[in-house]
Design an enzyme around this catalytic site. Structure first.
Site, PDB file in Angstrom:
ATOM      1  N   ASN A 266     -11.887  48.416  52.713  1.00  0.00           N
ATOM      2  CA  ASN A 266     -12.188  48.405  53.942  1.00  0.00           C
ATOM      3  C   ASN A 266     -13.214  49.448  55.119  1.00  0.00           C
ATOM      4  O   ASN A 266     -12.840  50.786  55.248  1.00  0.00           O
ATOM      5  CB  ASN A 266     -10.942  47.837  54.791  1.00  0.00           C
ATOM      6  CG  ASN A 266     -10.646  47.603  56.392  1.00  0.00           C
ATOM      7  OD1 ASN A 266     -11.850  47.875  56.507  1.00  0.00           O
ATOM      8  ND2 ASN A 266      -9.469  47.654  56.604  1.00  0.00           N
ATOM      9  N   ASP A 267     -14.584  48.820  54.823  1.00  0.00           N
ATOM     10  CA  ASP A 267     -15.475  49.695  55.682  1.00  0.00           C
ATOM     11  C   ASP A 267     -15.196  49.796  56.511  1.00  0.00           C
ATOM     12  O   ASP A 267     -16.178  50.504  57.320  1.00  0.00           O
ATOM     13  CB  ASP A 267     -16.373  48.345  55.265  1.00  0.00           C
ATOM     14  CG  ASP A 267     -17.548  48.408  53.921  1.00  0.00           C
ATOM     15  OD1 ASP A 267     -16.931  49.321  53.356  1.00  0.00           O
ATOM     16  OD2 ASP A 267     -18.841  47.549  53.849  1.00  0.00           O
ATOM     17  N   CYS A 268     -14.414  49.469  57.444  1.00  0.00           N
ATOM     18  CA  CYS A 268     -14.202  49.218  58.986  1.00  0.00           C
ATOM     19  C   CYS A 268     -13.127  50.652  59.068  1.00  0.00           C
ATOM     20  O   CYS A 268     -12.364  50.822  60.679  1.00  0.00           O
ATOM     21  CB  CYS A 268     -13.614  48.149  59.336  1.00  0.00           C
ATOM     22  SG  CYS A 268     -15.071  46.725  59.690  1.00  0.00           S
TER      23      CYS A 268
ATOM     24  N   GLN B 259     -19.939  54.384  59.967  1.00  0.00           N
ATOM     25  CA  GLN B 259     -19.876  54.387  58.664  1.00  0.00           C
ATOM     26  C   GLN B 259     -20.614  55.872  58.853  1.00  0.00           C
ATOM     27  O   GLN B 259     -20.301  56.498  57.611  1.00  0.00           O
ATOM     28  CB  GLN B 259     -20.804  53.593  57.534  1.00  0.00           C
ATOM     29  CG  GLN B 259     -18.813  52.055  57.050  1.00  0.00           C
ATOM     30  CD  GLN B 259     -19.626  50.693  57.954  1.00  0.00           C
ATOM     31  OE1 GLN B 259     -20.251  50.790  58.718  1.00  0.00           O
ATOM     32  NE2 GLN B 259     -18.296  50.519  59.068  1.00  0.00           N
TER      33      GLN B 259
END
Ligand code: BGC
Length: 808
Positions: free
Chosen positions: A482-484, A499
């Site tokens: 989950n990049d967020c 990020q």
């Protein structure tokens, strides 16, 4: 409500009105040159890299939407129109767009004239072929003018959109008979150019955009078309285009076709010029000669169709439900091949100038295409592994042209390394090619620090162990899948990246998801270790996995479901104790897939909690309750309005993890029900809600907190393609390669009582007939009429056919 229908026989989706909710696109190209083509014929073309080798221009975020493409204007008396309806948008008497596998055919009819435009990229050619076929359906002779249009992009698509002070002065072309050459920057460091040609003599041409359009007109009303007269303009600076004018007299019933070719050509540095200032066109002429006749075009199209037939024959199913069959046999593997070719770079939601290839994304995409193009998957694995860093971490992204890690984003996404194990394992299971593990592969693209591929896997595995947090769970780093979920970022300033901007460092934020992924990857890694003679490492890996599974149950279990993470301060994320974001989908999926809590009962509880709290009629949302305010300690996830993207949207990528998890505990009904909710062919009937293509996966469907619940976004380039394919083919239908043989272990719903599958693998063909009584019992197998114990069918010699009967 539908806007078309599937033609399964032809392997096409047939769009019957140009007024789709959004542009519905297709991809052209299978090797090096690619095109995006919408149902109106809009879109663009690039060679290998959508950012650095863009042939034609496209305007994202334009109004009306979908501006720029391959346009053919038909001028008929005082009337003029375009067969794809847009850009002229004159009403058509008949409209149809057939999106097939790597080709599109758009047909428009108006006032007794039919225009059919076929677009594809032939195998082995760096060219888009556009065949325009005009038919006079009326009873009287007709005189028509046909105008083509391609607008050239000045190669570097980012620069093209931003650097006008330079770009408006550099455009150059050459015209040679019916061929228009786009030669901008060829005089300096480029040795490539584009050619746009037609196999017929010209009545006129234009290469300067303003001369063609007029100063104040748009694509809907080019002045040259309005006047029926090209200007024979030669672009010099400003905006070069390619437009041919052909005059046609058609007798009643007569049909005429002409072939346009948009090609990309590279010359060796010492063969750039024919004579000073004149481009060497020899290679271009060879290219054009290959597609100069209808017969050549027909042959090339037939070859392309045959290529797909062969490719798709590696897994074929008949279930009795055409929606399942068309997803499994045609559209889902096709979608997987598009992600193989394009990764996340160029779609109608990805501009081609943003991200390159993702380390995590590419390894997961591989799961969906490894059986289709094993040799190319091998090459991809070696490319990806070469961007790994010596400590086992990995560049999060790399550029397809240079194949080098991308420094803008860097590394530090702590799930990345494990996906390499998953990808390599899938490849070896499919092919049996153990030799790949001995291939010498650089770290950080530096040949001086190369090591066998197996060593890369080892460093991946140990990177996790070297980065454990206070609960002995894996540290999350910048983010995990989950990049967020950015637990170390604490961004309070607009315009900085969630990020890569970390204003706190610490070794405290932990991910339960990475723990699940680790336990899932460990047996794959251990089995590979054994095959290359590292028995001790295999034993150790299994012990580490067992320990991690126990850690998850001790510190990653919230009582009713798996926790998501611990934040920077050690507070749980995804816990009933949280005010918002109490339960997340990812750890429920991956922990159960890894077998954690299956024997002990937590797995079933977790999946029941998913059903009760996250499942909606449009799929499973990512978490609940959605974040209603920005949580600086959680990052980007809480920046989205509730119901969109990672903030409680339906992420089509991780739904399959729950689907697979349901099969792990034997609940085929639940698994199939979830799969159907997302499968585009099943959503076709609610196209007015879903709004995107009913033949390709979307990354996200708006969750129940969003006003537009059920509306999809970001179609085509998504890990959803690979994972949904894996879920249906390997876990619901249940046929998957393992090191020791072909596992046949279906977990089917009652509504699929009889299923037959043909699977080609390692040179043999397995014909599987399943009779499913749907009582949840264990499958019983007969192989070539002999009952076997268990569900693993030993590998058969290449060239043989194995008959397998399965009773569930
Ligand atoms: C990225 C994936 C990521 C997902 C969830 C996608 O946009 O490509 O790498 O796992 O979002 O954040």
């Amino acid at each position: 409500m539908r806007f078309g229908h599937f033609d399964d026989e032809a392997r096409e989706y047939v769009i019957t009105t140009p007024r789709t909710p959004r542009p519905w696109i297709n991809y052209l190209g299978t090797e090096e040159l690619f095109g995006l083509v919408s149902h109106t014929g809009s879109g663009y073309t690039f060679y290998r890299d959508a950012r650095f080798r863009r042939l034609t221009r496209y305007r994202y975020n334009s109004v009306p939407t979908d501006a720029g493409g391959r346009y053919f204007y038909i001028r008929d008396g005082n009337d003029f129109w375009t067969p794809g309806w847009a850009p002229v948008r004159r009403e058509l008497d008949r409209y149809e767009c057939r999106h097939g596998l790597s080709y599109t055919v758009i047909t428009g009819e108006r006032n007794g004239i039919r225009a059919e435009v076929l677009c594809f990229v032939p195998l082995g050619a760096a060219a888009e072929v556009h065949r325009v076929r005009l038919t006079n359906l009326s009873g009287r002779p007709r005189t028509l003018q046909l105008f083509s249009l391609a607008e050239f992009c000045l190669w570097n698509a980012w620069d093209d959109q931003t650097n006008y002070q330079r770009n408006l002065s550099i455009g150059e072309v050459e015209i040679d008979g019916s061929a228009i050459y786009h030669t901008t920057e060829y005089r300096e460091r480029r040795s490539h150019f584009a050619v746009y040609a037609v196999n017929a003599p010209l009545a006129g041409f234009d290469t300067d955009r303003e001369s063609f359009l007029g100063a104040w007109n748009g694509w809907s009303e080019p002045q040259a078309v309005v006047d029926g007269r090209s200007r024979n303009s030669v672009a010099s600076g400003w905006s070069p285009i390619g437009s041919h004018q052909l005059a046609m007299d058609l007798a009643p019933g007569e049909e005429r076709s002409c072939v346009f070719v948009l090609g990309y050509v590279e010359n060796p540095a010492d063969e750039k010029w024919e004579r000073p200032g004149v481009v060497n066109k020899a290679r271009a002429r060879e290219l054009l000669a290959r597609f100069a006749s209808d017969a050549q075009v027909d042959a090339a199209l037939a070859e392309l169709k045959a290529y797909w037939t062969v490719m798709l024959s590696s897994y074929r199913v008949a279930t009795g439900d055409p929606r399942v069959d068309r997803m499994v046999n045609i559209w889902n593997p096709y979608n997987c091949m598009v992600t193989f070719n394009i990764s996340r770079s160029a779609s109608y939601f990805e501009t081609g100038i943003g991200r390159g290839m993702g380390f995590r994304d590419s390894n997961q995409d591989l799961l969906g295409f490894v059986h289709l193009v094993p040799a190319r998957a091998r090459e991809r694995i070696l490319d990806i592994a070469a961007t790994q860093l010596p400590d086992g971490s990995a560049y999060h992204q790399y550029q397809p042209l240079t194949k080098r890690g991308n420094n803008d984003i860097g590394s530090g996404f702590n799930d990345d390394p494990l996906w390499l194990i998953e990808g390599v394992a899938a490849y070896v299971e499919e092919t049996g090619d153990l030799a790949i593990l001995d291939e010498s592969v650089p770290f950080d693209n530096d040949p001086a620090i190369a090591a066998p591929l197996f060593e890369h896997l080892k460093r991946s595995f140990h990177h996790v162990l070297a980065n454990l947090g206070p609960h002995s769970l894996p540290l999350i780093g910048r983010a995990d899948w989950n990049d967020c979920l950015n637990l170390n970022c604490f961004s309070e300033t607009p315009d900085e990246s969630f990020q890569t901007t970390g204003n706190r460092t610490g070794r405290s934020a932990e991910s339960v998801f990475i723990a699940g992924l680790f336990v899932h990857a460990a047996p794959l890694y251990a089995a590979l270790a054994e095959t290359v003679g590292h028995a001790g490492e295999a034993v150790a890996a299994r012990e580490h996995a067992g320990r991690m599974a126990r850690t998850v149950l001790a510190h990653g279990w919230d009582g009713e479901w798996f926790l998501r993470a611990y934040d920077f301060f050690g507070n749980p994320v995804g816990s009933a104790a949280c005010e918002e974001g109490q339960i997340f989908i990812e750890p429920q999926g991956f922990c159960v897939m890894a077998g954690i809590g299956v024997a002990e009962g937590q797995a079933r509880k977790a999946l029941d909690a998913v059903k009760a709290r996250l499942a909606t009629p449009h799929g499973i949302v990512l978490q609940q309750p959605a974040y209603t305010r920005y949580h600086v300690e959680l990052g980007e996830i809480s920046s989205y309005p509730p119901g969109y993207k990672e903030n409680a949207g339906v992420f089509c990528h991780n739904n399959p993890w729950i689907i697979i998890a349901e099969t792990v505990i034997g609940r085929g009904e639940h698994a199939f029900e979830y799969w159907r909710k997302l499968a585009p062919a099943f959503r076709e009937e609610i196209s007015e809600v879903h709004r995107l293509e009913p033949y390709a996966y979307a990354q996200m469907i708006a969750g129940r907190d969003a006003p537009r619940h059920g509306e999809a976004k970001n179609s085509w380039l998504t890990g959803a393609a690979a994972w949904n394919y894996v879920a249906i083919t390997q876990h619901i239908l249940g046929v998957r390669p393992e090191l020791g043989g072909l596992r046949v272990h279906p977990c089917l719903p009652k509504e699929l009582p009889e299923v037959t599958i043909t699977r080609r693998c390692r040179g043999a063909e397995y014909r599987i007939a399943i009779r499913n009584r749907g009582d949840g019992g264990a499958p019983a197998l007969r192989v070539n009429s002999t009952p076997i114990a268990g569900t693993l069918v030993p590998w058969a010699p290449p060239g043989t056919v194995v008959e397998i009967e399965v009773e569930v």
